[in-house]
Design an enzyme around this catalytic site. Structure first.
Site, PDB file in Angstrom:
ATOM      1  N   GLY A  49       0.849  -1.173   0.000  1.00  0.00           N
ATOM      2  CA  GLY A  49       0.000   0.000   0.000  1.00  0.00           C
ATOM      3  C   GLY A  49       0.889   1.229   0.000  1.00  0.00           C
ATOM      4  N   CYS A  50       0.569   2.223  -0.824  1.00  0.00           N
ATOM      5  CA  CYS A  50       1.472   3.369  -0.971  1.00  0.00           C
ATOM      6  C   CYS A  50       1.622   4.144   0.338  1.00  0.00           C
ATOM      7  CB  CYS A  50       0.989   4.276  -2.092  1.00  0.00           C
ATOM      8  SG  CYS A  50      -0.743   4.787  -1.970  1.00  0.00           S
ATOM      9  N   ASN A  51       0.520   4.383   1.044  1.00  0.00           N
ATOM     10  CA  ASN A  51       0.607   5.077   2.324  1.00  0.00           C
ATOM     11  C   ASN A  51       1.380   4.252   3.344  1.00  0.00           C
ATOM     12  OD1 ASN A  51      -1.057   7.298   1.499  1.00  0.00           O
ATOM     13  ND2 ASN A  51      -2.866   6.032   1.823  1.00  0.00           N
TER      14      ASN A  51
END
Length: 369
Positions: free
Chosen positions: A171-173
């Site tokens: 997940g990018c976050n």
């Protein structure tokens, strides 16, 4: 050797970014692109910036259309990858860019997602510092006839990617917060309780969803928090990563805020500093953690990153400071959510799995202005 590639979900933002990078990769040949409701359309109708791939037509996303390739990227909505991936051959390298194979604990999946938990794959953040030199995480063993390359341990997550055939892109976050704080956790200079992270994020991270909150008229000139109060799905992924770095039972207050930029993440993450730790020691810990990394760069003391400096690149920039009055370490991290946050991390991980140079086909140079 050239590896054949298929990309599922090729009409979306993540799929488009995968294709943009793959189009310039010297060892990969894009043979098949698939979609759901856009099947039958020319790829160029949905990705008009990908002129070199104008000859491709979107096929239906089925296991039959994806099978027969050396590498398959699944850029599908959460919950859609697991069933298709289970039907693909064991010797195919499959990369899930959704959440279906990130979480190791079925209870975490049940608490933040819905449907079947398909099990965890090798986690695709090569630079993540680990608490020991052992590869961390519950990952599928390499398929029959494959093996991990013999190499010295790096003490990073990349060790768990060597020779594998199943990879979970991050997940990018989650990768932003994890990379920002893991060095301090591993070195024991920050506490793993009372971690606070506030992120300014571009709406492309949510895909091409036609929802009111993502309309330009709602976003332009405004900042919109979401997933507040411990409800965001990336929280258990962050906690899982920090445990890999040595945390016991990390607590994370995580608040993302949509801001009017199409792509990018600026993550400000703070944690309590251990008594007696100096600003010079803090800077040294982060610099040492990423000293040899081609894509993660710690900025000089007193320097902070901007999202503008990482757009279109596989680069992570981190600034770190000690707030002595508050007794907290403050990290500010910038990355491009579509490139390093998703597609670049996926391709970087496949490079490692296949024994290619890790940096092949990826750039550290962004675009400006």
């Amino acid at each position: 050797m050239t590896f054949s590639v298929a990309v599922a979900g090729a009409s979306g933002y993540a799929g488009g970014e995968l294709l943009r990078i793959l189009a310039g990769h010297p060892d990969f040949e894009i043979r098949t692109v698939t979609a759901h409701q856009n099947a039958g359309h020319p790829l160029i109708a949905h990705q008009p910036h990908l002129r070199s791939l104008a000859h491709l037509t979107l096929l239906e996303t089925t296991a039959e259309n994806l099978a027969g390739h050396d590498v398959v990227f699944l850029a599908l909505p959460h919950g859609a990858s697991g069933e298709i991936a289970a039907q693909l051959p064991d010797d195919t390298v499959v990369v899930d860019c959704g959440a279906d194979h990130r979480l190791e604990d079925p209870a975490d999946w049940a608490a933040f997602y819905s449907g079947e938990h398909f099990g965890a794959w090798a986690y695709g953040v090569p630079e993540l510092p680990l608490a020991t030199d052992a590869a961390a995480g519950s990952v599928d063993a390499p398929a029959a006839g494959t093996h991990a390359a013999s190499t010295a341990s790096t003490g990073k997550q990349r060790d768990a990617l060597l020779g594998v055939r199943r990879i979970a892109a991050p997940g990018c976050n989650a990768s932003a917060v994890s990379l920002a704080l893991a060095p301090g956790i591993r070195a024991g200079v920050i506490d793993d309780e009372d971690i606070v992270a506030v992120l300014a994020v571009g709406p492309s991270g949510a895909g091409k969803s036609l929802k009111t909150m993502y309309l330009a008229s709602e976003i332009l000139g405004s900042a919109n928090p979401y997933g507040v109060g411990g409800t965001h799905r990336h929280i258990p992924e962050i906690q899982q990563n920090l445990r890999k770095a040595g945390a016991g039972a990390p607590t994370v207050s995580f608040t993302p805020v949509l801001v009017p930029m199409s792509r990018g993440i600026l993550a400000t993450s703070t944690a309590r500093v251990r008594p007696g730790v100096t600003a010079e020691q803090v800077q040294a810990v982060w610099e040492e953690a990423y000293a040899d990394e081609p894509f993660v760069h710690v900025l000089p003391a007193g320097t902070l990153p901007r999202t503008a400096d990482v757009l279109g690149a596989n680069t992570v920039l981190i600034g770190v400071a000690l707030d002595a009055a508050a007794g907290r370490v403050v990290t500010v991290l910038a990355l491009d959510n579509l490139y390093k946050g998703t597609a670049g991390a996926a391709i970087q991980s496949v490079n490692i799995a296949l024994g290619l140079d890790e940096t092949t086909g990826l750039t550290v140079n962004g675009v400006a202005p």
